[in-house]
Structure formats: structure tokens, C-alpha cells
Scaffold this active site. Structure first.
Site, mmCIF file in Angstrom:
data_model
loop_
_atom_site.group_PDB
_atom_site.id
_atom_site.type_symbol
_atom_site.label_atom_id
_atom_site.label_comp_id
_atom_site.label_asym_id
_atom_site.label_seq_id
_atom_site.Cartn_x
_atom_site.Cartn_y
_atom_site.Cartn_z
ATOM 1 N N ALA A 121 -14.733 12.476 0.572
ATOM 2 C CA ALA A 121 -15.055 12.815 -0.828
ATOM 3 C C ALA A 121 -13.776 12.712 -1.649
ATOM 4 O O ALA A 121 -12.678 12.963 -1.138
ATOM 5 C CB ALA A 121 -15.612 14.228 -0.895
ATOM 6 N N CYS A 165 -3.472 9.845 5.337
ATOM 7 C CA CYS A 165 -2.378 10.267 6.211
ATOM 8 C C CYS A 165 -1.243 10.913 5.412
ATOM 9 O O CYS A 165 -0.088 10.892 5.830
ATOM 10 C CB CYS A 165 -1.844 9.089 7.008
ATOM 11 S SG CYS A 165 -3.002 8.494 8.238
ATOM 12 N N HIS A 197 0.872 -1.188 0.000
ATOM 13 C CA HIS A 197 0.000 0.000 0.000
ATOM 14 C C HIS A 197 0.908 1.238 0.000
ATOM 15 O O HIS A 197 1.115 1.864 1.034
ATOM 16 C CB HIS A 197 -0.871 -0.039 1.262
ATOM 17 C CG HIS A 197 -1.982 0.943 1.263
ATOM 18 N ND1 HIS A 197 -2.480 1.495 2.427
ATOM 19 C CD2 HIS A 197 -2.720 1.478 0.258
ATOM 20 C CE1 HIS A 197 -3.469 2.310 2.134
ATOM 21 N NE2 HIS A 197 -3.630 2.333 0.831
HETATM 22 C C1 SPV Z 1 -7.685 3.988 0.771
HETATM 23 O O1 SPV Z 1 -8.639 4.145 1.546
HETATM 24 O O2 SPV Z 1 -6.600 3.539 1.145
HETATM 25 C C2 SPV Z 1 -7.830 4.372 -0.637
HETATM 26 C C3 SPV Z 1 -9.151 4.572 -1.168
HETATM 27 O O3 SPV Z 1 -6.856 4.421 -1.321
HETATM 28 S S1 SPV Z 1 -10.023 3.101 -1.268
HETATM 29 O O4 SPV Z 1 -10.280 2.850 -2.688
HETATM 30 O O5 SPV Z 1 -11.252 3.307 -0.558
HETATM 31 O O6 SPV Z 1 -9.253 2.036 -0.712
HETATM 32 MN MN MN Z 2 -5.158 3.416 -0.316
#
Ligand code: SPV
Ligand code: MN
Length: 614
Positions: A378, A264, A239
Site C-alpha cells: 500500500a 529496502c 534507481h
Molecule cells: C518500486 O517498486 O521501486 C517503486 C514503486 O518505486 S513502483 O512505482 O511500483 O516502481
Molecule cells: Mn522504486
């Protein structure tokens, strides 16, 4: 349900497994129509129109801009409704949500029965990672949401051609998504929202949800399948952002990747002015022939948090969001066909349309909470190529050489703004000890301190011990990058100790450290910058006077807090199974160093100037 033209598009792939999957889920979901999309310009335009026809998006005044809304209870990743399916006596770490595979499959297939009645099933092909690359993983998406399809056409590389060259192989991921019954274009059966991850068949099912983190198969759903694949092999799926750091006047690019929990500062780090962005969310990392670490961005777009994007803090993104281009806003406020969001440094209208419907200041939501003008989670969806700072290696099939890894959390009390690890093993320990406060990227309470190793805990589908072990092994067999940890969120008396823009200074210091241009002070938790170097950087970059007092407040080593954190981390890992001894060794060594310093300086908080005397 499928006409000849669409059938021919499937047949061209010469892949019986693809046909079986499409047949299986069309029989189950019972759509009134099936459309196969190859990623051609014609097919992309089809989706661009379908989003409006389906009322899943609405046009805004700037050409190319549109807005999509998710339901009131569908504003973030839903951890409770997301489960990894396990059979028999398979076990995962305590913090991972799991379900019995047979029962969950039975449940979800029953929810999927007829779920697409009267709707159009879209069948799409993508490539995770650059096409024609050893990193790449092909992916098949089935969805009844034109918004999901539109988002994927922006954020991911097309893969129809890749599928053609697979010789009928079954080695791809597949995702089946259905929005379920809609009311005002949003999923209404949120009680029956389910996201089930089936590692055995490399597939994920997602129903009764539209929020991209739950519905876009290629994003966090594929990431979980890739983590499983990587951890049963010799590579990493992380990530992380990926960026090229290019200090002014020095003709060089040094690639950094960084793992931060959601909301973050991950995207804003990758977007620091003057640098180049490759990716902001998900990477695959592999060893190169020379034993070094290479990374690719799995994606080619950004699904970024829009809150606080303004001309001062994020000038490049802000400009991109207010000029014509293909762009989807989600869960913002719309008034007079214009988008508004929190922290945009503009007065927001008193009324408009938002994720709760027609909205006015002071409106209370069905859960009794006041509805903010726009949701804190958002987002905007764009192609990275649309940004002026897109890196030349964005689509390089060989990836880029990674020199630095950063782990960063939202930690108000403990960790200094930037610290360099002693070596790879210590770096893995630092990543494995990351703690961060929860944010609105996930459903649930925000601001709760949570252990989030490598910022990946929400997506982990293998035991924590196996995951940490894979990192240790990967680094030992590689000429590993230097590992740092950053903390943009240090507070004193409830006030941040740093400006948002200060992260550029930490970035340039890390880059200089990699090139052996700065010294450092050794502390019990790693190397920290010298005051003079930071003062020089603040002056050169921001023409700002950085005081000794500010440095001392930011970089003091908070021995008691650090020891307490170590205690929490050790407790968590002791409760896990098969944690490598090397991690416990790192914990013990860090504790020894901290206790020694506590005794030597007889203080709970030790100034960096004390350590610099050594
Ligand atoms: C995250 O929440 O880490 C994101 C957006 O990058 S999501 O597509 O909701 O995971
Ligand atoms: Mn993410």
C-alpha cells in the site's frame, strides 16, 4: 472525439509527431472523448474532479485526501507481464524479460483495439527532470485513467511549455495506458495485463492494469527508456534517492545518492530526521563542466510505501499523511472514511474497505490466502514540496553535486551495516554484487535472495555488461563520488542486529568520512568504521550506549559467507556476455583478500578488532 478547444491546445505545440501519436492511438483505442491537458490550474482541477466522477478515487475525511484501489491481482509491479521488445537477433541478459517485437506489437495493438470505448482519453505533457535543464526529457502520456493522470500531476513536473519550445522535435518519450474493462472501478482482465517496452520508438504500452508501477508512464516505464538512452550516451539513469546530509552544528550540506531495491529503506533513508530530501526513486546523473558528478530528481513527488510509517520511525512522513494536503492513498484499509495501514502503531479496525473489497478480519482471498487489513505494498502519493525537509535544490536545473553513493540491499547473513569501497572500480563491483531478498513491491514470492546489481535489475533494458561498462567509464571520466554499501537487515538468530533508526549513525559516519573526519579499519571487503567513532556518534545523536559486543556482532567479517556470495556473483557474470574484465579483476582481488584473511586468522568469522590491530 476532440472538440476545437482541445484541438487548439494540441496545435499550439507545432509538433506534427505529437498530433500523429494522438490520432493513431485515438483511432485504435476508440475513446468517446479526448481531453488535452496543459497542466494549468484549471486542467489540474479538472482531473481532481474526474477521479471522483470516474470512481477511481474516493474522498477521505481529511481535506485533500483520497483513496484509490487496484485489483486483487494488481498490487505490485508485474515482472512477468512486463517485456522489453526485441527484434531479430537482439539479446539481453538472462534475468530480463523480453518478447519478439513484431509479435508483441501485434498482440498489444489487438488488445488496445477499442479498449477505450465509452471512456475519455486524456492527453498530457510532462517533463522528466527539472524544466529548462540539460537533464530534462519531455514526455507525452495518453491514458484513460484519471487516477494515473492525478498521480502524474502530483509526482511529475508539467511539460506543456517544454513541448512548445521543442520546434517540432520527435525527441520525447510517449506512453499509452488503458485500464481496460472495469469492475467496481478496477481492471478486471488481469490475465490480459501487458506492459510492453519499445525502445526503438521510445514508447511504452500498458493495458489492463492500474497499479502505478505498471500504469504511470513517467515512473518505471520512462525509467526503462531513460536507462536505454543513458547507456547509449555518457550519463546514468539510476534507481536512487538523492538527499542533502546536514550534520547538526556543522554548517554544510553534502549530497548523497543511494540505490536500494524496492522496499529496502530507500525512502526512509532519504527521510532521516534532520536531513534534506531531493528525491526518493529515480535520478539522472551527468558530468559537470568541472568533471564532477551532478544529479537531478526525475520526479517532484513520492509514491512511497506506507507500511511501517509511524510517528516513531518516520515522524515527518507520518505527520504529512495525517494533515490536510493533496494526497492519494492506495491499497490501504478505509473505515469511517479514515485511512489505516500496517505498522502505523494504531489499533486497526476489524472491518472496512480494502483492495479486496468489503473486508473483515479473517477473510480469505480468491487465491486462498488470508487477506491482511491493508496490502504490504500500500502506498501514498504526495509532492516532495509538501515535506518540511524538502531541499532547496529540488528544482535546480543544474542538479546538485554528488559526493557519496550508497548501495544497499536486504541481506540478513553477509554484509556489515556500512562499508566504504576502496575506490570507484571497487565501488562499481560492490554495486554490481548487490544481493537482496524480494519484497511485495513486485508480484511473486517475497523473501527470496536475488542478485540485484545497483538495485536496477527489474528495470534493466540494456545488457548487464554494457550497463556495468557505462558505470566504469562514467567514473573514470569523472572525479567520482565515494561509494559505500549499507545493510540495514543483518540478522542473528532471526533477529535484526540493528534498530531502524541506526541508519542515521551510518549516514553521519559516511558524511564524516567524506570530510576526512573519521579514520577507518581496512578489511578484505573495504573500510569499516572504528568502534570509538560509532560509540561517539550513538552517544551524541541518540544518547545511547553502543557496546563493543554490538559492534563486534555487526561488523565481523563473515569470510565464508562472503566467499560463497562471491562464488554466486562470479557464476552469474560468467554466464553473461561482454562483462568488462575490470569487474572480474575486482572479483579475483576480493577473493584473494578474503582467502588471505582466512588463512591468517584461521577463522570463518573475523572480529573487526582483529583487523584494527594491523
Ligand atoms: C518500486 O517498486 O521501486 C517503486 C514503486 O518505486 S513502483 O512505482 O511500483 O516502481
Ligand atoms: Mn522504486
Amino acid at each position: 472525439m476532440m472538440d476545437e478547444k482541445n484541438r487548439a491546445k494540441l496545435d499550439k505545440l507545432n509538433n506534427q509527431y505529437v498530433i500523429d501519436i494522438v490520432e493513431r492511438y485515438s483511432k485504435l483505442c476508440k475513446p468517446s472523448k479526448i481531453t488535452v491537458l496543459t497542466g494549468s490550474e484549471e486542467d489540474k482541477n479538472y482531473i481532481r474532479e474526474l477521479v471522483f466522477k470516474n470512481k477511481e478515487e474516493a474522498r477521505l475525511s481529511t481535506p485533500g485526501h483520497s483513496v484509490h484501489f487496484d485489483g486483487y491481482y494488481d498490487q505490485g509491479r508485474d515482472k512477468e507481464k512486463t517485456k522489453v521488445l526485441l527484434s531479430g537477433d537482439e539479446r539481453l541478459s538472462k534475468s530480463i524479460n523480453t518478447g519478439d517485437r513484431d509479435k508483441c506489437l501485434e498482440e498489444i495493438f489487438s488488445l488496445m483495439d477499442g479498449i477505450m470505448k465509452g471512456r475519455e482519453m486524456l492527453v498530457m505533457f510532462f517533463c522528466l527532470g527539472p524544466t529548462g535543464s540539460r537533464f530534462a526529457i519531455p514526455a507525452l502520456q495518453i491514458t484513460d485513467s484519471a487516477y494515473v493522470a492525478h498521480s502524474e500531476n502530483i509526482i511529475y513536473r508539467q511539460g506543456y511549455e517544454e513541448f512548445k519550445h521543442m520546434n517540432g522535435s520527435k525527441d520525447f518519450f510517449h506512453f499509452v495506458h488503458a485500464s481496460g474493462e472495469l469492475e467496481n472501478s478496477v481492471s478486471r482482465n488481469h490475465e490480459n495485463k501487458r506492459i510492453y517496452i519499445d525502445l526503438k520508438e521510445n514508447r511504452v504500452f500498458s493495458v489492463n492494469t492500474q497499479y502505478a508501477g505498471n500504469s504511470v508512464g513517467l515512473k518505471k516505464l520512462a525509467m526503462r527508456l531513460a536507462i536505454n538512452k543513458a547507456n547509449h550516451s555518457d550519463w546514468l539513469c539510476e534507481h536512487m534517492f538523492l538527499m542533502g546530509v546536514e550534520p547538526e552544528g556543522k554548517k554544510r550540506t553534502t549530497y548523497f545518492c543511494g540505490a536500494f531495491p524496492s522496499a529496502c529503506g530507500k525512502t526512509s533513508t532519504a527521510m532521516i530526521p534532520g536531513q534534506k530530501i531531493v528525491g526518493d526513486d529515480i535520478l539522472y546523473l551527468r558530468r559537470g563542466a568541472d568533471g564532477k558528478m551532478f544529479a537531478v530528481n526525475v520526479e517532484q513527488g513520492i509514491f512511497g510505501i506506507i507500511q511501517d510509517v509511524n510517528p516513531i520511525d518516520d515522524p515527518l512522513i507520518y505527520h504529512t499523511l495525517v494533515t490536510p494536503r493533496e494526497l492519494i492513498f492506495s491499497n490501504i484499509l478505509v473505515a469511517d472514511n479514515n485511512p489505516y495501514w500496517l505498522g502505523m502503531e494504531k489499533t486497526l479496525p476489524e472491518a472496512g474497505i480494502n483492495y479486496a473489497g468489503h473486508w473483515k478480519t479473517g477473510n480469505i482471498g480468491p487465491d486462498g490466502n488470508e487477506i491482511l487489513p491493508a496490502h504490504k505494498n500500500a502506498r501514498y502519493t504526495i509532492k516532495i514540496q509538501e515535506l518540511p525537509n524538502a531541499d532547496v535544490n529540488l528544482h535546480n536545473p543544474d542538479g546538485v553535486l554528488v559526493s557519496v553513493i550508497i548501495y544497499g540491499g536486504r541481506d540478513p547473513h553477509t554484509s556489515p551495516p556500512v562499508v566504504q569501497s576502496f575506490d570507484w572500480q571497487h565501488g562499481v563491483f560492490i554495486g554490481a554484487s548487490l544481493e537482496s531478498e524480494t519484497t511485495s513491491a513486485t508480484i511473486g514470492q517475497a523473501g527470496v535472495r536475488k542478485h540485484d546489481p545497483m538495485a536496477i535489475i527489474d528495470f534493466l533494458v540494456v545488457p548487464l555488461g554494457a550497463y556495468i561498462n557505462n558505470h566504469l567509464k562514467f567514473g573514470s571520466a569523472t572525479k567520482p563520488p565515494i561509494v559505500f554499501t549499507t545493510n540495514y537487515f543483518l540478522k542473528e538468530n532471526d533477529k535484526y542486529l540493528n534498530e531502524k533508526t541506526d541508519k542515521k549513525i551510518w549516514l553521519l559516519w559516511m558524511e564524516g568520512r567524506f570530510h576526512n573526519e573519521y579514520g577507518a579499519i581496512k578489511t578484505p571487503i573495504g573500510f569499516i568504521p572504528k568502534f570509538e567513532d560509532l560509540r561517539g556518534l550513538f552517544k551524541a545523536v541518540f544518547k545511547k550506549e553502543y557496546s563493543r559486543e554490538a559492534y563486534e556482532r555487526q561488523f565481523s567479517i563473515k569470510i565464508t559467507n562472503l566467499l560463497e556470495k562471491l562464488e554466486r556473483i562470479e557464476t552469474i557474470y560468467k554466464e553473461e556476455h561482454d562483462i568488462p574484465q575490470e569487474l572480474f579483476d575486482q572479483i579475483h582481488q576480493q577473493r584473494e583478500r578474503l582467502l588471505k584473511a582466512k588463512e591468517k586468522y584461521a577463522k570463518e568469522v573475523v572480529s573487526p578488532f582483529e583487523f584494527s590491530k594491523n
